[in-house]
Design a protein around this motif. Structure first.
Motif, PDB file in Angstrom:
ATOM      1  N   MET A  57       0.830  -1.210   0.000  1.00 23.95           N
ATOM      2  CA  MET A  57       0.000   0.000   0.000  1.00 23.95           C
ATOM      3  C   MET A  57       0.864   1.259   0.000  1.00 23.95           C
ATOM      4  SD  MET A  57      -3.187  -0.894   2.528  1.00 23.95           S
ATOM      5  CE  MET A  57      -4.166   0.574   2.283  1.00 23.95           C
ATOM      6  N   ILE A  58       1.917   1.253   0.810  1.00 31.19           N
ATOM      7  CA  ILE A  58       2.834   2.409   0.864  1.00 31.19           C
ATOM      8  C   ILE A  58       3.486   2.620  -0.502  1.00 31.19           C
ATOM      9  CG2 ILE A  58       4.983   3.304   1.860  1.00 31.19           C
ATOM     10  CD1 ILE A  58       4.213   1.890   4.498  1.00 31.19           C
TER      11      ILE A  58
ATOM     12  N   ALA B 134       2.423   1.672  -3.396  1.00 31.68           N
ATOM     13  CA  ALA B 134       1.409   2.135  -4.354  1.00 31.68           C
ATOM     14  C   ALA B 134       1.164   3.634  -4.196  1.00 31.68           C
ATOM     15  CB  ALA B 134       0.110   1.361  -4.162  1.00 31.68           C
ATOM     16  N   ASN B 135       1.056   4.082  -2.945  1.00 27.86           N
ATOM     17  CA  ASN B 135       0.837   5.512  -2.665  1.00 27.86           C
ATOM     18  C   ASN B 135       2.015   6.371  -3.117  1.00 27.86           C
ATOM     19  OD1 ASN B 135      -1.678   4.994  -1.594  1.00 27.86           O
ATOM     20  ND2 ASN B 135      -0.962   4.924   0.520  1.00 27.86           N
ATOM     21  N   GLN B 136       3.193   5.777  -3.166  1.00 31.98           N
ATOM     22  CA  GLN B 136       4.382   6.499  -3.626  1.00 31.98           C
ATOM     23  C   GLN B 136       4.535   6.426  -5.146  1.00 31.98           C
ATOM     24  OE1 GLN B 136       7.492   4.602  -1.137  1.00 31.98           O
ATOM     25  NE2 GLN B 136       7.737   6.597  -0.176  1.00 31.98           N
TER      26      GLN B 136
ATOM     27  N   GLN C  29      -7.330  -4.453  -3.661  1.00 30.42           N
ATOM     28  CA  GLN C  29      -6.279  -3.429  -3.665  1.00 30.42           C
ATOM     29  C   GLN C  29      -5.498  -3.428  -4.981  1.00 30.42           C
ATOM     30  OE1 GLN C  29      -5.754  -1.032  -1.397  1.00 30.42           O
ATOM     31  NE2 GLN C  29      -7.454  -1.819  -0.220  1.00 30.42           N
TER      32      GLN C  29
ATOM     33  N   ILE D 166      -5.028  -0.454  -8.122  1.00 36.07           N
ATOM     34  CA  ILE D 166      -3.787   0.017  -8.764  1.00 36.07           C
ATOM     35  C   ILE D 166      -3.928  -0.039 -10.283  1.00 36.07           C
ATOM     36  CG2 ILE D 166      -1.331  -0.474  -9.142  1.00 36.07           C
ATOM     37  CD1 ILE D 166      -1.150  -1.431  -6.275  1.00 36.07           C
TER      38      ILE D 166
ATOM     39  N   ASN E 138      -6.191   2.702 -11.543  1.00 31.43           N
ATOM     40  CA  ASN E 138      -5.504   4.000 -11.546  1.00 31.43           C
ATOM     41  C   ASN E 138      -4.508   4.127 -12.694  1.00 31.43           C
ATOM     42  OD1 ASN E 138      -6.919   4.809  -9.301  1.00 31.43           O
ATOM     43  ND2 ASN E 138      -5.312   4.250  -7.852  1.00 31.43           N
TER      44      ASN E 138
END
Length: 201
Positions: A3-4, A6-8, A40, A44, A47
């Motif tokens: 998750m981290i 992906a957020n980056q 999740q 991705i 997006n």
């Protein structure tokens, strides 16, 4: 960790980590965990504009959630698929999926989920020029947001109704609604939301 990553924006690393997580969950028969990871991963891909892959993963997640009776999870996944369909201009499919999500939210009493889904449906109707339907759905969403004290949600919905009123040339109503939205955003310190509303005004 996935998750981290992906957020980056480190998409390849995120997918690889989710894949590892998925394999471990399969190994121990953690169906709920597997469904969540697939959801999740699908996000991705969505997006990234890889719509086919995203829908396939959401579909797998949906089937697992159905198999274990995870109604809330199922509602969330239907909501995401609906959003993709809406973005692709497949309006009828999107509305049908949102409708299913809405019914599940009602079934389990997920009020926040219901408000979010009504909001999304309203956006579709507004984009289609079905203004009366859009405003009615936004209004339902606002009623729920008020009942649960969701100030941010209410502010966002007021902003959307104001946009419709402005597009219809109902300037006084639009300004009044933007003003309400602005006050709520000030109340909760939503600087970005405040800037957007000031911009629209």
């Amino acid at each position: 960790i996935a998750m981290i990553k992906a957020n980056q924006g480190q998409v390849t690393e995120a997918i690889a980590l989710y894949q590892q997580s998925l394999e471990l969950k399969e190994q121990i028969g953690d169906v709920q965990g597997k469904a969540a990871t697939l959801h999740q991963m699908a996000g991705i891909y969505a997006n990234q504009g890889q719509v086919t892959e995203a829908i396939a993963l959401y579909q797998q997640s949906l089937e697992l959630k159905e198999s274990i009776g995870n109604v809330q999870g199922k509602a969330a996944t239907l909501h995401e698929i609906a959003r993709i369909k809406a973005n692709q201009g497949q309006v009828t499919e999107a509305i049908a999926l949102y409708q299913q999500s809405l019914e599940l939210n009602e079934q389990i009493g997920d009020v926040q989920g219901k408000a979010a889904t009504l909001h999304q449906m309203a956006i579709i109707y507004a984009n289609q020029g079905q203004v009366t339907e859009a405003i009615a759905l936004y209004q339902q969403s606002i009623d729920i947001e008020e009942s649960i004290g969701n100030v941010q949600g209410k502010a966002a919905t007021l902003h959307c109704i104001a946009m419709i009123k402005a597009n219809q040339g109902q300037v006084t109503e639009a300004i009044a609604l933007y003003q309400q939205s602005l006050e709520l955003k000030e109340q909760i310190g939503d600087v970005q939301g405040k800037a957007a509303t000031l911009h629209q005004m």
